[in-house]
Design a protein around this motif. Sequence first.
Motif, PDB file in Angstrom:
ATOM      1  N   GLU A   7       1.226  -0.922   0.169  1.00 64.69           N
ATOM      2  CA  GLU A   7       0.253   0.132  -0.246  1.00 64.69           C
ATOM      3  C   GLU A   7       0.945   1.445   0.267  1.00 64.69           C
ATOM      4  O   GLU A   7       0.261   2.652  -0.235  1.00 64.69           O
ATOM      5  CB  GLU A   7      -1.036   0.293   0.830  1.00 64.69           C
ATOM      6  CG  GLU A   7      -1.627  -0.560   0.845  1.00 64.69           C
ATOM      7  CD  GLU A   7      -2.672  -0.786   2.419  1.00 64.69           C
ATOM      8  OE1 GLU A   7      -2.813   0.558   3.245  1.00 64.69           O
ATOM      9  OE2 GLU A   7      -3.592  -1.879   2.438  1.00 64.69           O
ATOM     10  N   HIS A 308      -6.653  12.545  -5.507  1.00 70.24           N
ATOM     11  CA  HIS A 308      -5.821  11.445  -4.463  1.00 70.24           C
ATOM     12  C   HIS A 308      -4.688  11.374  -4.219  1.00 70.24           C
ATOM     13  O   HIS A 308      -3.749  10.568  -3.202  1.00 70.24           O
ATOM     14  CB  HIS A 308      -6.629  10.480  -3.926  1.00 70.24           C
ATOM     15  CG  HIS A 308      -7.754  10.744  -3.392  1.00 70.24           C
ATOM     16  ND1 HIS A 308      -8.653  11.354  -2.309  1.00 70.24           N
ATOM     17  CD2 HIS A 308      -8.845  10.239  -3.704  1.00 70.24           C
ATOM     18  CE1 HIS A 308     -10.044  11.758  -1.958  1.00 70.24           C
ATOM     19  NE2 HIS A 308     -10.668  11.096  -3.223  1.00 70.24           N
ATOM     20  N   ASP A 311      -1.726   6.825  -4.242  1.00 69.40           N
ATOM     21  CA  ASP A 311      -1.180   6.604  -3.097  1.00 69.40           C
ATOM     22  C   ASP A 311      -2.656   5.124  -3.080  1.00 69.40           C
ATOM     23  O   ASP A 311      -3.815   5.297  -3.477  1.00 69.40           O
ATOM     24  CB  ASP A 311      -1.761   7.218  -2.319  1.00 69.40           C
ATOM     25  CG  ASP A 311      -1.839   6.258  -0.862  1.00 69.40           C
ATOM     26  OD1 ASP A 311      -2.727   5.769  -0.064  1.00 69.40           O
ATOM     27  OD2 ASP A 311      -0.470   5.658  -0.115  1.00 69.40           O
ATOM     28  N   ALA A 313      -3.506   3.138  -1.239  1.00 66.25           N
ATOM     29  CA  ALA A 313      -5.075   3.103  -0.118  1.00 66.25           C
ATOM     30  C   ALA A 313      -6.388   4.369  -0.273  1.00 66.25           C
ATOM     31  O   ALA A 313      -7.027   3.334  -0.659  1.00 66.25           O
ATOM     32  CB  ALA A 313      -4.060   2.286   1.304  1.00 66.25           C
ATOM     33  N   ARG A 314      -5.678   5.178  -0.614  1.00 63.67           N
ATOM     34  CA  ARG A 314      -6.504   6.164  -0.861  1.00 63.67           C
ATOM     35  C   ARG A 314      -7.503   6.122  -2.305  1.00 63.67           C
ATOM     36  O   ARG A 314      -7.886   6.728  -2.204  1.00 63.67           O
ATOM     37  CB  ARG A 314      -5.769   7.993  -0.864  1.00 63.67           C
ATOM     38  CG  ARG A 314      -4.489   7.728   0.406  1.00 63.67           C
ATOM     39  CD  ARG A 314      -4.213   8.794   0.768  1.00 63.67           C
ATOM     40  NE  ARG A 314      -5.760  10.667   0.539  1.00 63.67           N
ATOM     41  CZ  ARG A 314      -5.111  11.794  -0.339  1.00 63.67           C
ATOM     42  NH1 ARG A 314      -3.795  11.556  -0.414  1.00 63.67           N
ATOM     43  NH2 ARG A 314      -5.957  12.188  -0.090  1.00 63.67           N
ATOM     44  N   THR A 315      -6.537   6.079  -2.832  1.00 64.23           N
ATOM     45  CA  THR A 315      -7.727   4.618  -4.532  1.00 64.23           C
ATOM     46  C   THR A 315      -8.520   4.425  -3.916  1.00 64.23           C
ATOM     47  O   THR A 315      -9.439   4.798  -3.978  1.00 64.23           O
ATOM     48  CB  THR A 315      -6.332   4.254  -5.523  1.00 64.23           C
ATOM     49  OG1 THR A 315      -5.417   5.576  -5.640  1.00 64.23           O
ATOM     50  CG2 THR A 315      -7.666   4.232  -6.667  1.00 64.23           C
ATOM     51  N   GLU A 317     -10.050   3.720  -0.946  1.00 64.01           N
ATOM     52  CA  GLU A 317     -10.961   4.487  -0.502  1.00 64.01           C
ATOM     53  C   GLU A 317     -11.616   5.399  -1.062  1.00 64.01           C
ATOM     54  O   GLU A 317     -12.967   5.807  -0.675  1.00 64.01           O
ATOM     55  CB  GLU A 317     -10.495   5.128   0.882  1.00 64.01           C
ATOM     56  CG  GLU A 317      -9.574   4.289   2.113  1.00 64.01           C
ATOM     57  CD  GLU A 317      -8.282   4.980   2.422  1.00 64.01           C
ATOM     58  OE1 GLU A 317      -8.084   5.904   2.646  1.00 64.01           O
ATOM     59  OE2 GLU A 317      -8.113   4.475   3.720  1.00 64.01           O
ATOM     60  N   SER A 318     -11.450   6.126  -2.273  1.00 73.12           N
ATOM     61  CA  SER A 318     -12.218   7.132  -3.158  1.00 73.12           C
ATOM     62  C   SER A 318     -13.557   6.393  -3.796  1.00 73.12           C
ATOM     63  O   SER A 318     -14.821   7.503  -3.833  1.00 73.12           O
ATOM     64  CB  SER A 318     -11.547   7.586  -4.434  1.00 73.12           C
ATOM     65  OG  SER A 318     -10.414   6.851  -5.108  1.00 73.12           O
TER      66      SER A 318
END
Length: 382
Positions: A7, A308, A311, A313-315, A317-318
């Motif tokens: 990640e 974002h 990253d 993980a942020r992808t 989460e989006s």
Amino acid sequence: MGTRPSESLVTPRTSVQIGALVPLTRPGWVEAGRHLLAGLELAVREVNDAGGVVGRPLELVVRDTAADPQRAAVAVDELAGLGVAALAGEYHSVVARAAAARADALGLPFLCSSAVLDALTEQPTEWVARLAPAQSHGWQIYADFLLSAGHSRVALAVEPSVYWAAGTRILRDHLAPRGGTVIELDMRALAPAAVCDELVDNRVTALLLLVGHPEPAVSIVKSVRRDQRLAEIMIGAPAGQPEFAEWATSLGDDSAAIPFLRYLPERLSPLGTRVETALRERLAEAPSFVAFEGYDTIAVLADVLRSHGADRARTAESWPHVAVEGTRGQIQFSRTPGISVWQWAWTPIQVVDRDPAKPDRFRILHASWESTEVPLPGPVRT
């Protein structure tokens, strides 16, 4: 979301890389792969012409899956090791399922462009989202079309596959409670000519092709079309084999009047119309709905990456926060009962066929929004 070794941020480089999984060689459906890649590449070019993402150009790292699930899984491992920000693409459902499983295990965001199998992963995952409608949704619409057209005794020419088995189950479960009868013909045991005898003996009015293309699909169609006993039978192909020009080339006049599922709206938006023109120029032929799926995949990923960064993980989460104008409508993802991934619910769905009077033109026979027979403005407009 739990922490996984993969990640971390993508290693700094001059570009932001997206891994693209595409069937480009046999036994993959090469024409579908070519259209999917054309859509992906066109969108990447437009993103870069507009300044790229996070100050860097977008770059596709393409891997040929050749319709091989194991080859796709190896490609996912390789692309994850190269530091791609996300995965995109794939047409074949069984291949996409293998890719989704590896992406989930590695913590690598995967936006699946075109595969429809409901169970894309065994368990619900935060890492995978999908643009194409789930098979259960699209094939139920196809079953409704069959009933509305008066077909209650339906035969299925079936080859062994998780995808075809799922399609058989969906059709049976939807038709049986509404008075329909579904008869399975095992194409491991029957030659195309023998299929004709089975259709006559079982008094069916529709035959659906749940088999590979070009064979045995082409041979089955030719055998049925040439059997005078079956002059009134409807041949259908819910998986979309007649969408591509190769189908018309292989079958000529026999390619027409075979209804199939297609994921386009009744009218393309201004964006869709502009993209259609650009895809037609890139492909030197009319773009299929698969090409639009490729374009929309990059449109979504570019929007997420701009917001974002790269990253992983942020992808992932989006996904529930995406709101992107695609070529076929506003794209947003949600959790859908029975679907293990983030799902665009729902892509416009049509049942169409090639016009017998003009096989390079499609007729809309049934749609998810309404029933209509208005000629479509693309993708094979003349």
